[in-house]
Motif scaffolding. Structure first.
Motif, PDB file in Angstrom:
ATOM      1  N   ILE A  15      25.118  25.836  -5.671  1.00  0.00           N
ATOM      2  CA  ILE A  15      25.603  24.458  -5.627  1.00  0.00           C
ATOM      3  C   ILE A  15      26.962  24.362  -6.298  1.00  0.00           C
ATOM      4  O   ILE A  15      27.205  24.996  -7.317  1.00  0.00           O
ATOM      5  N   ARG A  16      27.832  23.560  -5.732  1.00  0.00           N
ATOM      6  CA  ARG A  16      29.089  23.155  -6.372  1.00  0.00           C
ATOM      7  C   ARG A  16      28.887  21.694  -6.750  1.00  0.00           C
ATOM      8  O   ARG A  16      28.757  20.818  -5.881  1.00  0.00           O
ATOM      9  N   ALA A  17      28.798  21.427  -8.043  1.00  0.00           N
ATOM     10  CA  ALA A  17      28.498  20.081  -8.524  1.00  0.00           C
ATOM     11  C   ALA A  17      29.769  19.269  -8.727  1.00  0.00           C
ATOM     12  O   ALA A  17      30.771  19.770  -9.222  1.00  0.00           O
ATOM     13  N   GLN A  18      29.693  18.002  -8.342  1.00  0.00           N
ATOM     14  CA  GLN A  18      30.777  17.055  -8.582  1.00  0.00           C
ATOM     15  C   GLN A  18      30.168  15.855  -9.307  1.00  0.00           C
ATOM     16  O   GLN A  18      29.594  14.965  -8.691  1.00  0.00           O
ATOM     17  N   ALA A  19      30.283  15.860 -10.630  1.00  0.00           N
ATOM     18  CA  ALA A  19      29.737  14.763 -11.434  1.00  0.00           C
ATOM     19  C   ALA A  19      30.768  13.635 -11.524  1.00  0.00           C
ATOM     20  O   ALA A  19      31.973  13.853 -11.376  1.00  0.00           O
ATOM     21  N   LEU A  34      26.729  24.733  -1.486  1.00  0.00           N
ATOM     22  CA  LEU A  34      26.501  23.367  -1.038  1.00  0.00           C
ATOM     23  C   LEU A  34      27.112  22.426  -2.066  1.00  0.00           C
ATOM     24  O   LEU A  34      26.833  22.546  -3.257  1.00  0.00           O
ATOM     25  N   LYS A  35      27.977  21.528  -1.644  1.00  0.00           N
ATOM     26  CA  LYS A  35      28.634  20.612  -2.582  1.00  0.00           C
ATOM     27  C   LYS A  35      27.820  19.324  -2.682  1.00  0.00           C
ATOM     28  O   LYS A  35      27.556  18.667  -1.679  1.00  0.00           O
ATOM     29  N   VAL A  36      27.430  19.007  -3.921  1.00  0.00           N
ATOM     30  CA  VAL A  36      26.608  17.828  -4.188  1.00  0.00           C
ATOM     31  C   VAL A  36      27.345  16.936  -5.177  1.00  0.00           C
ATOM     32  O   VAL A  36      27.743  17.379  -6.257  1.00  0.00           O
ATOM     33  N   ALA A  37      27.525  15.672  -4.808  1.00  0.00           N
ATOM     34  CA  ALA A  37      28.200  14.697  -5.670  1.00  0.00           C
ATOM     35  C   ALA A  37      27.160  13.758  -6.267  1.00  0.00           C
ATOM     36  O   ALA A  37      26.221  13.340  -5.584  1.00  0.00           O
ATOM     37  N   VAL A  38      27.337  13.453  -7.564  1.00  0.00           N
ATOM     38  CA  VAL A  38      26.460  12.496  -8.243  1.00  0.00           C
ATOM     39  C   VAL A  38      27.297  11.561  -9.099  1.00  0.00           C
ATOM     40  O   VAL A  38      28.373  11.920  -9.564  1.00  0.00           O
ATOM     41  N   LYS A  44      24.666  15.788 -21.504  1.00  0.00           N
ATOM     42  CA  LYS A  44      23.252  15.881 -21.892  1.00  0.00           C
ATOM     43  C   LYS A  44      22.317  16.104 -20.707  1.00  0.00           C
ATOM     44  O   LYS A  44      21.202  15.598 -20.684  1.00  0.00           O
ATOM     45  N   GLY A  45      22.763  16.826 -19.702  1.00  0.00           N
ATOM     46  CA  GLY A  45      21.908  17.160 -18.569  1.00  0.00           C
ATOM     47  C   GLY A  45      21.668  16.044 -17.569  1.00  0.00           C
ATOM     48  O   GLY A  45      20.887  16.203 -16.633  1.00  0.00           O
ATOM     49  N   LYS A  46      22.320  14.900 -17.742  1.00  0.00           N
ATOM     50  CA  LYS A  46      22.101  13.774 -16.833  1.00  0.00           C
ATOM     51  C   LYS A  46      22.530  14.106 -15.403  1.00  0.00           C
ATOM     52  O   LYS A  46      21.843  13.771 -14.449  1.00  0.00           O
ATOM     53  N   ALA A  47      23.673  14.746 -15.264  1.00  0.00           N
ATOM     54  CA  ALA A  47      24.155  15.095 -13.923  1.00  0.00           C
ATOM     55  C   ALA A  47      23.236  16.127 -13.277  1.00  0.00           C
ATOM     56  O   ALA A  47      22.962  16.047 -12.073  1.00  0.00           O
TER      57      ALA A  47
END
Length: 100
Positions: A15-19, A34-38, A44-47
């Protein structure tokens, strides 16, 4: 193409994360991941929890079937998905991109 790795206890999905994005969702593929945006901030682990929920919902899995195994503080992560084969996962991802 996403570098999905079959393992003895599931599959590893890079995963490529976009917080801190405007909305949650699977937004594409970036460098074999896989790019996932949140919308959650990376604190603190929220993302990570938000990514777990987005993946479960998008791929038709239970939240308990999606586990972060690599990269808790990095934008490049790996999640272990259980109860799904690598081929079935590829099909589900293809359906996602057909809907985008």
């Amino acid at each position: 193409m996403i570098d999905i790795e079959p393992t003895t206890d599931g599959v590893l999905l890079p995963i490529r994360a976009q917080a801190g994005a405007r909305k949650n969702g699977v937004v594409g593929v970036h460098d074999g991941r896989l790019k996932v945006a949140v919308t959650q901030a990376p604190e603190k682990g929220k993302a990570n929890g938000a990514i777990q929920k987005v993946l479960a919902a998008a791929l038709g899995l239970k939240k308990s079937q999606v586990e972060l195994v690599v990269g808790p503080t990095s934008s490049q992560k790996k999640f272990r998905l259980t109860g799904v084969t690598a081929d079935a996962l590829r099909e589900r991802i293809a359906v996602l991109f057909a809907e985008i």
